[in-house]
Design an enzyme around this catalytic site. Sequence first.
Site, PDB file in Angstrom:
ATOM      1  CG  ASP A   1      -2.363  -1.093   0.800  1.00 30.93           C
ATOM      2  OD1 ASP A   1      -1.863  -1.776  -0.023  1.00 30.93           O
ATOM      3  OD2 ASP A   1      -2.785  -0.772   2.151  1.00 30.93           O
TER       4      ASP A   1
ATOM      5  CG  HIS B   1       2.515  -0.062   4.152  1.00 32.31           C
ATOM      6  ND1 HIS B   1       1.889  -0.898   5.126  1.00 32.31           N
ATOM      7  CD2 HIS B   1       1.208   0.873   3.969  1.00 32.31           C
ATOM      8  CE1 HIS B   1       0.925  -0.376   5.791  1.00 32.31           C
ATOM      9  NE2 HIS B   1       0.424   0.708   4.889  1.00 32.31           N
TER      10      HIS B   1
HETATM   11 ZN    ZN Z   1      -2.521   2.684   2.841  1.00 35.20          ZN
END
Ligand code: ZN
Length: 427
Positions: free
Chosen positions: A89, A240
């Site tokens: 992400d 991430h």
């Molecule tokens: Zn996020």
Amino acid sequence: MRRIMQAIICVMVVWFGLFELGGFGAYKGEAAKEPVAVQAQGSAKPATVTYYEEMPLLAEPAAQESGEQARQADKRAAQNGKTVYLTFDDGPSRHTERALSILKEEGVKATFFVLGEHVNQHPELAKRIIEEGHSIGNHSLNHKYDRLYGSFAEFADQVMKTDELIYKTTGVRTTLFRAPGGTYGNFDQGYFDAMEAAGYQVHDWNVDSGDSKRLGVPSAEILDTIKNSRLADKLIVLLHDSATHEESVKALPEIIAYYKSKGYSFAPMTEETKPVQFTLASKLKWTRAKVTKAQAQKLTQFSEALGRSVRQEPAVSPEPALILHRGEERLELKPEEYGVTKGSIEVSLLKLMDLIGGSTEMDLENGEIEALKDGVHVIWLCSPAGNSGAIQEERIAVPVRATLQKFGIGITSFIYNDEQREIWLAE
Ligand SMILES: [Zn+2]
């Protein structure tokens, strides 16, 4: 007693509920002391009044359909064995390049939930994600929680803008979506419904690598967290690749090695991937207005214009007319010509008296309405209320059963449901 009244809404002195007398107690209404005969448009109409014992159960085709889809997806997952969906992400960022190289070396495909603003900053990386066989997903434009979850209009706007940015940059239209911060405490049912109706798949996760629990979580800790997470046939791992997540990328080779050692294969998400979604939180982190139909429709129309299959909302069936029968006589009242107030059906006094062969006299200046039939006089006294201006005679409504009773006319039967509303009067 006789007062001069302008600007009145008449308040009837007597009231009997049509349903009350019929012995049907399903309508949840407060017992009225003062029935109000008002304009039909202003009447509170309950959405449904249930009275039939044999209420046909309404099927829920949409739910059944998605249940079937889910079963199919599960079947496929079972056939495929243990699968890990690695998801990244908040990128793309300067660290995405290295993540892509590692994935290439390992022969692993993943899913990148990108931010529209970061796609703008690193278009070449967004393109590379696609070129190297990974999936790309929408993670909003700017990840600003208060904007995204303060109003669905803003949220939908970011979804659409990011959708466009991803397409313009990569040539790919994606319906994969991940909610910034996940859906828990952020999404309400309205968000879920609107996204689903517009053809997006909202994916949460079932393994949190913990790489975002604070800034700079070291790679060893990320790996530990993953190793301590529960294993299942289908794992959606949250990682991430933003500018602050160098350690996540550093941990990636070992994360891949770990899952390989456990017999997992890796897959990028597709439109067919059954989303893992968190349950609805009992309390949202945000105070906001409900998703409106218009807001949801805007997103659906956006999707529809792109040729996606969207879920059409079932057409709202109009309120049926109310039909009163008396022998051969028939009075049909349009939805705006009758109302239900506190369980009692109200219709125009003029029309009702006309149907039963009576007459009316209105002395509104003196606050009196008189109905006559076969020597029976019923007089209603009006009291001032509101400031709606001079009252229109045709808008004076009275409760059907109570009014008929005064003239000795009974109701032999009636049907009242969402499709059919008819009342048969004794002759
Ligand atoms: Zn996020």
